[in-house]
Design an enzyme around this catalytic site. Structure first.
Site, PDB file in Angstrom:
ATOM      1  N   HIS A  14     -13.024 -42.122  49.124  1.00 18.96           N
ATOM      2  CA  HIS A  14     -11.623 -42.387  48.761  1.00 18.96           C
ATOM      3  C   HIS A  14     -10.728 -42.088  49.956  1.00 18.96           C
ATOM      4  O   HIS A  14     -10.268 -40.957  50.143  1.00 18.96           O
ATOM      5  CB  HIS A  14     -11.237 -41.542  47.539  1.00 18.96           C
ATOM      6  CG  HIS A  14      -9.895 -41.879  46.960  1.00 18.96           C
ATOM      7  ND1 HIS A  14      -9.612 -41.755  45.617  1.00 18.96           N
ATOM      8  CD2 HIS A  14      -8.747 -42.338  47.532  1.00 18.96           C
ATOM      9  CE1 HIS A  14      -8.356 -42.107  45.389  1.00 18.96           C
ATOM     10  NE2 HIS A  14      -7.794 -42.457  46.547  1.00 18.96           N
ATOM     11  N   HIS A  16      -7.685 -44.214  52.242  1.00 12.61           N
ATOM     12  CA  HIS A  16      -6.892 -45.409  52.574  1.00 12.61           C
ATOM     13  C   HIS A  16      -6.709 -45.399  54.082  1.00 12.61           C
ATOM     14  O   HIS A  16      -6.101 -44.456  54.613  1.00 12.61           O
ATOM     15  CB  HIS A  16      -5.532 -45.351  51.883  1.00 12.61           C
ATOM     16  CG  HIS A  16      -5.634 -45.255  50.382  1.00 12.61           C
ATOM     17  ND1 HIS A  16      -5.538 -46.347  49.561  1.00 12.61           N
ATOM     18  CD2 HIS A  16      -5.847 -44.187  49.570  1.00 12.61           C
ATOM     19  CE1 HIS A  16      -5.686 -45.970  48.294  1.00 12.61           C
ATOM     20  NE2 HIS A  16      -5.876 -44.656  48.278  1.00 12.61           N
ATOM     21  N   HIS A 194      -7.977 -47.066  41.086  1.00 11.51           N
ATOM     22  CA  HIS A 194      -7.238 -45.825  40.870  1.00 11.51           C
ATOM     23  C   HIS A 194      -6.826 -45.817  39.393  1.00 11.51           C
ATOM     24  O   HIS A 194      -6.254 -46.800  38.905  1.00 11.51           O
ATOM     25  CB  HIS A 194      -5.973 -45.790  41.724  1.00 11.51           C
ATOM     26  CG  HIS A 194      -6.202 -45.491  43.169  1.00 11.51           C
ATOM     27  ND1 HIS A 194      -7.069 -46.192  43.948  1.00 11.51           N
ATOM     28  CD2 HIS A 194      -5.640 -44.546  43.977  1.00 11.51           C
ATOM     29  CE1 HIS A 194      -7.041 -45.691  45.188  1.00 11.51           C
ATOM     30  NE2 HIS A 194      -6.183 -44.691  45.231  1.00 11.51           N
ATOM     31  N   GLU A 197      -4.492 -40.961  37.684  1.00 13.06           N
ATOM     32  CA  GLU A 197      -3.938 -40.091  38.756  1.00 13.06           C
ATOM     33  C   GLU A 197      -2.610 -39.553  38.220  1.00 13.06           C
ATOM     34  O   GLU A 197      -2.504 -38.369  37.910  1.00 13.06           O
ATOM     35  CB  GLU A 197      -3.734 -40.896  40.051  1.00 13.06           C
ATOM     36  CG  GLU A 197      -3.109 -40.088  41.196  1.00 13.06           C
ATOM     37  CD  GLU A 197      -2.734 -40.951  42.415  1.00 13.06           C
ATOM     38  OE1 GLU A 197      -2.689 -42.195  42.277  1.00 13.06           O
ATOM     39  OE2 GLU A 197      -2.466 -40.362  43.490  1.00 13.06           O
ATOM     40  N   ASP A 276      -5.164 -39.857  51.762  1.00 11.65           N
ATOM     41  CA  ASP A 276      -4.270 -40.259  52.861  1.00 11.65           C
ATOM     42  C   ASP A 276      -4.073 -39.043  53.768  1.00 11.65           C
ATOM     43  O   ASP A 276      -2.996 -38.419  53.771  1.00 11.65           O
ATOM     44  CB  ASP A 276      -2.923 -40.714  52.285  1.00 11.65           C
ATOM     45  CG  ASP A 276      -3.084 -41.872  51.325  1.00 11.65           C
ATOM     46  OD1 ASP A 276      -3.302 -43.007  51.785  1.00 11.65           O
ATOM     47  OD2 ASP A 276      -3.024 -41.637  50.102  1.00 11.65           O
TER      48      ASP A 276
HETATM   49  N1  ADE Z   1      -2.197 -45.743  48.056  1.00 16.09           N
HETATM   50  C1  ADE Z   1      -2.477 -44.827  48.988  1.00 16.09           C
HETATM   51  N2  ADE Z   1      -2.721 -43.645  48.418  1.00 16.09           N
HETATM   52  C2  ADE Z   1      -2.606 -43.828  47.078  1.00 16.09           C
HETATM   53  C3  ADE Z   1      -2.746 -42.986  45.952  1.00 16.09           C
HETATM   54  N3  ADE Z   1      -3.070 -41.696  46.051  1.00 16.09           N
HETATM   55  N4  ADE Z   1      -2.520 -43.508  44.727  1.00 16.09           N
HETATM   56  C4  ADE Z   1      -2.201 -44.786  44.601  1.00 16.09           C
HETATM   57  N5  ADE Z   1      -2.057 -45.620  45.622  1.00 16.09           N
HETATM   58  C5  ADE Z   1      -2.265 -45.140  46.864  1.00 16.09           C
HETATM   59 ZN    ZN Z   2      -5.941 -43.268  46.794  1.00 20.29          ZN
END
Ligand code: ADE
Ligand code: ZN
Length: 334
Positions: A14, A16, A194, A197, A276
Site C-alpha cells: 500500500h 501511492h 480503499h 478507512e 504516502d
Molecule cells: N490517495 C493517497 N492516499 C490515500 C489514502 N490514504 N486514502 C485514499 N486515497 C488516497
Molecule cells: Zn492509500
C-alpha cells in the site's frame, strides 16, 4: 526491537507513488519544469502537512503532484522510492499510481508509464527489488473518466497487475465503479480498493461483493461489523493497514488507539504499509517502529506482518517462496 525491524525483510502493498514525493524533490522538479508552488523552501512545505482528515490531505497531495510533468520526473520519483525500499529492506513492493491526477493536467498516460516502468525495471536489475503496478481510479471522479483511463491502459496491460480505487471515500461508495471493475476483471486485471478507512464497514463488504477485490486497502473500520470480521478471518482477506497514515489523518486519535494489533491477534491477515510516506512522516521501518513503540509486540508478530503481505501479494508463486525463505532465514538468525 529497532534493530530487528531494520533487518526484517518487508513487503509493501500500500504505497501511492505520488505520496512518496519528498518536498526536496518537489522543489527540484518545480524549478526544472517552471511550475510555481506556494512555498519558499522544503521546510515550509513540511510545516503545511497538518491534516485534520483525508480530504485535507488529498487537497495538498494533488497540488504537490502538479510538479510531475515529464517521464524523467516520474522516473526520478519512483527511483527515489525504490532506493528508500533498499534502505528499509523492502524486498517486494506493489505501487499505486493515480493516472487521472496527471492526464487531467494534460500529461499523457504513456509519459507516466514510461517513467514508472523504467525505474522499476532498473530496481529489479540493480537492487534486486521486485515490484508490481496497480492503477488506481480516483473515486471523486465519474465512471466515464475511469473507463477512459482503463482504455488508455490497454497498451500497458503487461505492466499493470491490478486496478484499485482511492481518493475521497465518503460520498463515493464502491458501487459507483461496479461496471469499471467488471470490465477490468474481464480484461484480466486483479483488483483492490480503499475501503473502511474513513467510510463505513459496509464499504468493505461492497468492495468484496460488488467489486470482487482480492484485498482491502486500510479496512480498519471492519471492527464495526462482527459478521465481516468473521468473514475476513475465514477467507483470509488481507488488509493493507497504514499506521502512520491513520494517525496523521485522524482515523485514530493516537497510535495507542490503533486496532492493528487487535486485528492481528484475532487472526485477520494484516500488514504494515506506508501509504504516502513523504506526507505522513515515515517509510516502512518508521511504520513498524511506531507500532512496536505503541504496543507490546513480539518479533514473531512483526514477522507475521511480512508473512501476511507475502501471501497477499500479486507476485508469482516462485517469488513468494523466495520471500518466505528469506523471512524464515532472518527469523531463525535472530
Ligand atoms: N490517495 C493517497 N492516499 C490515500 C489514502 N490514504 N486514502 C485514499 N486515497 C488516497
Ligand atoms: Zn492509500
Amino acid at each position: 526491537m529497532e534493530q530487528f525491524i531494520a533487518g526484517l525483510p518487508k513487503v509493501e502493498l500500500h504505497l501511492h507513488i505520488e505520496g512518496s514525493l519528498e518536498p526536496e524533490l518537489m522543489f527540484e522538479l518545480a524549478q526544472r519544469n517552471g511550475v510555481k508552488i506556494p512555498f519558499c523552501n522544503p521546510e515550509e512545505v513540511r510545516s503545511a502537512y497538518n491534516f485534520s482528515n483525508l480530504q485535507s490531505f488529498l487537497d495538498i497531495y494533488y497540488q504537490g503532484a502538479q510538479v510531475l510533468i515529464t517521464a524523467r520526473d516520474f522516473y526520478d520519483l519512483t527511483w527515489a522510492y525504490m532506493l528508500r525500499c533498499k534502505v528499509d529492506n523492502v524486498l517486494h513492493a506493489e505501487l499505486f499510481f493515480d493516472p487521472q491526477t496527471h492526464t487531467d493536467r494534460g500529461i499523457s498516460f504513456d509519459t507516466v508509464m514510461e517513467g514508472l516502468t523504467q525505474a522499476l525495471v532498473q530496481a529489479e536489475q540493480r537492487l534486486g527489488i521486485t515490484s508490481e503496478l496497480i492503477l488506481c481510479f480516483l473515486r471523486h471522479l465519474d465512471e466515464a473518466s475511469a473507463f477512459e483511463t482503463l482504455q488508455q491502459a490497454k497498451p500497458w496491460k503487461h505492466a499493470i497487475v491490478a486496478v484499485g480505487l482511492d481518493s475521497a471515500e465518503i460520498g463515493h461508495p464502491p458501487e459507483k465503479f461496479a461496471r469499471v471493475f467488471a470490465a477490468a476483471a474481464e480484461q484480466g486485471y486483479l483488483s483492490v480498493a480503499h475501503a473502511g478507512e474513513e467510510g463505513p464497514a459496509s464499504n468493505i463488504v461492497d468492495a468484496l461483493d460488488i467489486l470482487k477485490v482480492s484485498r482491502i486497502d486500510h479496512g480498519v473500520r471492519c471492527v464495526d461489523d462482527p459478521q465481516l470480521l468473521a468473514r475476513l478471518i475465514e477467507q483470509q482477506i488481507h488488509l493493507t493497514v497504514c499506521p502512520l497514515s491513520n494517525t496523521k489523518l485522524k482515523v485514530f486519535s493516537s497510535m495507542e488507539q490503533h486496532n492493528i494489533i487487535e486485528l492481528l491477534r484475532q487472526g485477520i491477515s494484516v500488514g504494515v504499509n506506508s501509504d504516502d510516506p513523504a506526507y505522513f512522516g515515515g517509510y516502512m521501518n518508521d511504520n513498524f517502529a511506531a507500532v512496536a513503540c505503541a504496543f507490546q509486540v513480539n518479533r514473531l508478530e512483526l514477522a507475521t506482518f511480512t508473512a501476511n503481505a507475502i501471501d497477499a501479494s500479486f507476485c508469482s508463486m516462485a517469488r513468494k517462496d523466495e520471500l518466505h525463505q528469506q523471512l524464515q532465514t532472518y527469523v531463525d538468525s535472530q
